[in-house]
Design an enzyme around this catalytic site. Structure first.
Site, short mmCIF file in Angstrom:
data_model
loop_
_atom_site.label_atom_id
_atom_site.label_comp_id
_atom_site.label_asym_id
_atom_site.label_seq_id
_atom_site.Cartn_x
_atom_site.Cartn_y
_atom_site.Cartn_z
N SER A 7 25.81 134.55 -36.24
CA SER A 7 25.77 133.27 -36.95
C SER A 7 26.59 132.24 -36.18
CB SER A 7 26.34 133.41 -38.36
OG SER A 7 26.57 132.11 -38.88
N HIS A 32 21.18 133.06 -35.57
CA HIS A 32 21.19 132.66 -36.97
C HIS A 32 21.81 131.26 -37.08
CE1 HIS A 32 21.13 133.55 -41.31
NE2 HIS A 32 22.32 132.98 -41.38
N ASP A 34 22.79 128.29 -39.63
CA ASP A 34 23.08 128.00 -41.04
C ASP A 34 23.04 126.50 -41.30
OD1 ASP A 34 23.75 130.59 -42.34
OD2 ASP A 34 25.19 130.68 -40.69
N MET A 36 23.44 123.61 -43.92
CA MET A 36 24.05 123.32 -45.24
C MET A 36 24.05 121.82 -45.46
SD MET A 36 27.39 125.73 -44.96
CE MET A 36 27.32 127.43 -44.45
N HIS A 65 18.50 129.53 -41.60
CA HIS A 65 18.89 129.83 -42.99
C HIS A 65 19.19 128.51 -43.68
CE1 HIS A 65 22.13 131.86 -45.79
NE2 HIS A 65 21.10 131.41 -46.46
N MET A 67 20.36 126.36 -46.52
CA MET A 67 21.13 126.30 -47.77
C MET A 67 21.11 124.84 -48.20
SD MET A 67 24.17 128.89 -46.63
CE MET A 67 23.77 128.70 -44.92
N MET A 136 22.14 137.86 -49.86
CA MET A 136 23.48 137.34 -49.53
C MET A 136 24.54 138.32 -50.02
SD MET A 136 23.17 134.55 -47.82
CE MET A 136 24.93 134.20 -47.72
N ASP A 174 23.78 139.01 -45.10
CA ASP A 174 24.52 137.90 -44.51
C ASP A 174 25.78 137.67 -45.33
OD1 ASP A 174 25.38 135.50 -43.39
OD2 ASP A 174 23.61 134.35 -43.98
C1 DX5 Z 1 27.40 131.84 -45.20
C2 DX5 Z 1 26.43 131.86 -44.05
C3 DX5 Z 1 26.69 132.94 -43.08
C4 DX5 Z 1 28.05 132.92 -42.43
C5 DX5 Z 1 28.45 134.34 -42.26
O1 DX5 Z 1 26.93 131.01 -46.19
O2 DX5 Z 1 25.11 132.04 -44.53
O3 DX5 Z 1 25.65 133.08 -42.13
O4 DX5 Z 1 28.11 132.27 -41.18
O5 DX5 Z 1 29.76 134.37 -41.81
P1 DX5 Z 1 30.59 135.72 -41.72
O6 DX5 Z 1 29.80 136.68 -40.86
O7 DX5 Z 1 31.86 135.27 -41.09
O8 DX5 Z 1 30.78 136.24 -43.12
ZN ZN Z 2 23.51 132.47 -43.04
#
Ligand code: DX5
Ligand code: ZN
Length: 220
Positions: A7, A32, A34, A36, A65, A67, A136, A174
């Site tokens: 990630s 990956h 993320d 947001m 991903h 969010m 998750m 994740d």
């Molecule tokens: C959290 C993200 C993850 C995050 C995971 O909302 O979706 O992908 O980066 O981070 P770690 O591996 O540090 O828990």
């Molecule tokens: Zn993620």
């Protein structure tokens, strides 16, 4: 088949190209990304422009991903980048079917994710149309949180349904995935492991981290 998806949220954004190259050389199976929006989760990370820049710096397939509260609009923006996977949250839509169709029509694998408080059962009827299910294992929104052991039965439930139906669906976890937790998730049937902190903050470097995680997930 075990897939490790670093990630980039845990990468050094000031040295993103360097960290992408490390993950690429280290054998990442997916990058990956993320996304947001500050509404679905409190934080704002980055969007399609930065993700496109990630794609220009690696041939490793992108795993987006989302969010966000409006995943359909984001799918339009991400379409030209041609990620391997676009995952949206079940909680963000009234009806997941049209968005799954839209993603599939782009030739992209459609992923659907559930937060820790959301049951996985509604996902099971979607499996024939999905390319990925993301369970998750922390509350979405931030890296560096602890793996929620209570999510393991949800992984097992989805794994059993994928197996029973013979579906070609990746089962991703994740959040809090590390050398200490990956085997638990793998034993439950996960095959695709997102790891941010455990990859980019590993004292021995990104390559060692990915190899170690792959080894631990494979030997269950
Ligand atoms: C959290 C993200 C993850 C995050 C995971 O909302 O979706 O992908 O980066 O981070 P770690 O591996 O540090 O828990
Ligand atoms: Zn993620």
């Amino acid at each position: 088949m075990i897939r490790i998806a670093p990630s980039l949220l845990a990468a050094d954004f000031g040295n993103l190209a360097r960290d992408i190259a490390s993950a690429d050389r280290g054998g990442a199976d997916l990058m990956h990304c993320d996304v947001m929006d500050g509404s679905f989760v409190p934080a704002i990370s980055y969007g399609h422009d930065i993700t496109a820049a990630v794609g220009r710096n690696t041939d490793v397939p992108l795993d987006v991903h989302l969010m966000v509260v409006d995943p359909s609009t984001q799918v339009d923006l991400f379409a030209p980048i041609k990620p391997a996977v676009i995952t949206f949250h079940l909680e963000a839509v009234d009806d997941p079917h049209p968005l799954i169709r839209k993603i599939n029509n782009l030739g992209v694998r459609a992923g659907v994710s559930v937060k820790p408080g959301t049951p996985v059962e509604p996902l099971l009827e979607l499996l024939p149309d999905l390319g990925l299910v993301l369970v998750m294992t922390v509350e979405p929104g931030a890296g560096g949180q602890s793996f929620m052991e209570g999510m393991v039965p949800k992984v097992s439930t989805v794994a059993a349904a994928i197996e029973a139906g013979g579906h070609d669906v990746m089962l991703q976890v994740d959040g809090g995935i590390s050398a200490a937790t990956i085997a638990t998730a793998a034993r439950a049937g996960a095959d695709t492991f997102v790891a941010g902190t455990a990859v980019f903050r590993h004292p021995d470097g990104v390559s060692s981290a990915i190899s170690e995680l792959r080894h631990l997930a494979s030997s269950t």
